[in-house]
Design a protein around this motif. Structure first.
Motif, mmCIF file in Angstrom:
data_model
loop_
_atom_site.group_PDB
_atom_site.id
_atom_site.type_symbol
_atom_site.label_atom_id
_atom_site.label_comp_id
_atom_site.label_asym_id
_atom_site.label_seq_id
_atom_site.Cartn_x
_atom_site.Cartn_y
_atom_site.Cartn_z
ATOM 1 N N MET A 1 -13.695 -7.543 -65.394
ATOM 2 C CA MET A 1 -13.234 -7.694 -64.015
ATOM 3 C C MET A 1 -14.437 -7.805 -63.077
ATOM 4 S SD MET A 1 -9.926 -5.149 -63.771
ATOM 5 C CE MET A 1 -10.791 -3.653 -64.226
ATOM 6 N N ARG A 2 -14.245 -8.576 -62.014
ATOM 7 C CA ARG A 2 -15.257 -8.672 -60.972
ATOM 8 C C ARG A 2 -14.756 -7.913 -59.750
ATOM 9 N NH1 ARG A 2 -17.065 -14.364 -58.145
ATOM 10 N NH2 ARG A 2 -14.849 -14.314 -57.559
ATOM 11 N N TYR A 3 -15.611 -7.052 -59.212
ATOM 12 C CA TYR A 3 -15.238 -6.229 -58.063
ATOM 13 C C TYR A 3 -15.812 -6.826 -56.785
ATOM 14 C CZ TYR A 3 -13.624 -2.760 -61.389
ATOM 15 O OH TYR A 3 -12.936 -2.114 -62.395
ATOM 16 N N ILE A 4 -14.934 -7.143 -55.845
ATOM 17 C CA ILE A 4 -15.349 -7.669 -54.552
ATOM 18 C C ILE A 4 -15.200 -6.531 -53.552
ATOM 19 C CG2 ILE A 4 -14.900 -9.385 -52.768
ATOM 20 C CD1 ILE A 4 -13.819 -11.227 -54.937
ATOM 21 N N ILE A 5 -16.324 -6.001 -53.102
ATOM 22 C CA ILE A 5 -16.344 -4.829 -52.228
ATOM 23 C C ILE A 5 -16.286 -5.303 -50.784
ATOM 24 C CG2 ILE A 5 -17.487 -2.683 -51.648
ATOM 25 C CD1 ILE A 5 -16.758 -2.834 -54.593
ATOM 26 N N ASP A 71 -9.394 -12.441 -62.563
ATOM 27 C CA ASP A 71 -9.788 -11.085 -62.939
ATOM 28 C C ASP A 71 -10.485 -10.345 -61.795
ATOM 29 O OD1 ASP A 71 -12.169 -12.506 -62.915
ATOM 30 O OD2 ASP A 71 -13.002 -11.460 -64.654
ATOM 31 N N ASP A 72 -10.398 -10.875 -60.568
ATOM 32 C CA ASP A 72 -11.019 -10.206 -59.429
ATOM 33 C C ASP A 72 -10.215 -8.974 -59.013
ATOM 34 O OD1 ASP A 72 -13.244 -11.802 -59.073
ATOM 35 O OD2 ASP A 72 -12.250 -13.169 -57.680
ATOM 36 N N VAL A 73 -10.931 -7.957 -58.573
ATOM 37 C CA VAL A 73 -10.340 -6.770 -57.957
ATOM 38 C C VAL A 73 -10.914 -6.681 -56.548
ATOM 39 C CG1 VAL A 73 -10.142 -4.257 -58.025
ATOM 40 C CG2 VAL A 73 -10.141 -5.567 -60.156
ATOM 41 N N LEU A 74 -10.043 -6.689 -55.547
ATOM 42 C CA LEU A 74 -10.487 -6.550 -54.163
ATOM 43 C C LEU A 74 -10.519 -5.069 -53.817
ATOM 44 C CD1 LEU A 74 -8.394 -9.378 -52.436
ATOM 45 C CD2 LEU A 74 -10.648 -9.529 -53.522
#
Length: 338
Positions: A1-5, A71-74
């Motif tokens: 997963m990629r985390y977009i902070i 697979d992004d997580v905001l």
């Protein structure tokens, strides 16, 4: 997963840096001088183990990313007063394979209070709440610190409005590898409301300084008692202080960090940075709202909400209201409220 902070300040920057250290893919979203510093020098994270620099993609919004990935997580880490603007910015961004972020991607509300979760559920199908126990500080543009050890923080995580699922468990597993304890709970709101009661002192600290004197501690006890009375009247359950202490134990012990003094909590930091806004409407203001809905007087929380907003609006110095003057104002508010 990629985390977009989304909001890479004290809390968001700490979580983003720790996730990057654990080998997770991270994108930081920031603005102004902080964004410029992140792009030029990377994210500098100061923790008890030392300072590390993370060269991570830093953007001012979704535009530079194009389509989001499936697979992004905001991770929403802005202050609650900035939540609506952030949701407006990210909700309709397309996701590879079809659909939009609000339809397909998980949105994790890494924020104080409970209002951001309600706002998120208006726009996002898959929203998650977090009870944030993460002492951290925005030191200067590009630099954040977190003084907790051996763990950096404790982040109870659950689906909103309740429940748990595999997505929550995968996120929790990543956070666990990143120096956090991240219990997945089906009743995250119980933890958030308990944290809210503690956060009622944020405005007190922001306007009057550290809650250290006997008089200030007594005032906070009365402010908290209003909150507890409101939650009882509203029938809202919350974790007890004993359960919180048992969960935290000595897992997050604060140690002094050279070059990264911790002046105060999130509301104090808002005043110290002169942002012009503060989260009191969603902390003390949440208690005021529930009090009005359920017929419970909340004069002290009303006072702190009003004072904090005035300090932010007028960009007054954090902690500059003498405790004696604050106590006089509180006495007057309590008499009028009674």
């Amino acid at each position: 997963m990629r985390y977009i902070i989304i909001g890479a300040g004290a809390v968001g920057g700490t979580v983003g840096g720790r996730l990057a250290q654990a080998g997770r893919e991270v994108v930081l979203v920031a603005r102004g001088r902080h964004l410029a510093a992140l792009r030029e020098h990377g994210l500098r994270l100061r923790v008890p183990q030392g300072e590390s620099t993370y060269r991570l993609p830093a953007v001012d919004g979704p535009g530079p990313l194009g389509e989001l990935r499936a697979d992004d997580v905001l991770v929403l880490a802005v202050k609650t007063q900035d939540t609506v603007a952030a949701l407006d910015t990210w909700a309709d961004v397309p996701v590879a394979g079809g659909g939009t972020a609000s339809e397909r991607l998980p949105l994790v509300c890494l924020q104080n209070g409970v209002e951001s979760g309600r706002l998120a559920l208006r726009r996002f199908r898959h929203a998650y709440g977090v009870c944030v126990w993460l002492p951290s500080t925005f030191v200067e543009p590009g630099v954040v610190s977190a003084a907790g050890t051996p763990l950096t923080g404790i982040l109870h995580l659950g689906r909103l409005p309740d429940g748990a699922d595999d997505t929550a468990r995968r996120i929790a597993a990543d956070l666990t590898e990143a120096h956090f304890e991240a219990p997945v709970v089906a009743d995250v709101a119980r933890w958030q409301y308990a944290k809210l009661l503690g956060n009622l002192g944020n405005a007190l600290e922001a306007v009057g300084g550290p809650v250290a004197s006997e008089e200030a501690q007594d005032l906070f006890a009365r402010v908290r008692a209003e909150g507890e009375a409101v939650l009882r009247a509203a029938g809202i359950p919350h974790v007890s202080p004993d359960e919180q202490r048992a969960a935290r134990g000595d897992k997050v012990t604060l140690v002094p960090l050279e070059g990264a003094p911790r002046g105060g909590g999130s509301s104090w930091q808002s005043l110290a940075r002169g942002t012009g806004t503060i989260e009191a409407d969603y902390l003390n203001g949440e208690i005021v709202l529930l009090g009005r809905l359920h017929g419970v007087p909340t004069p002290l929380n009303e006072l702190l909400q009003r004072l904090a907003n005035r300090f932010a609006r007028e960009r007054r110095t954090a902690g500059s209201l003498p405790v004696g003057e604050l106590l006089l104002l509180a006495g007057g508010a309590a008499r009028q409220g009674g």
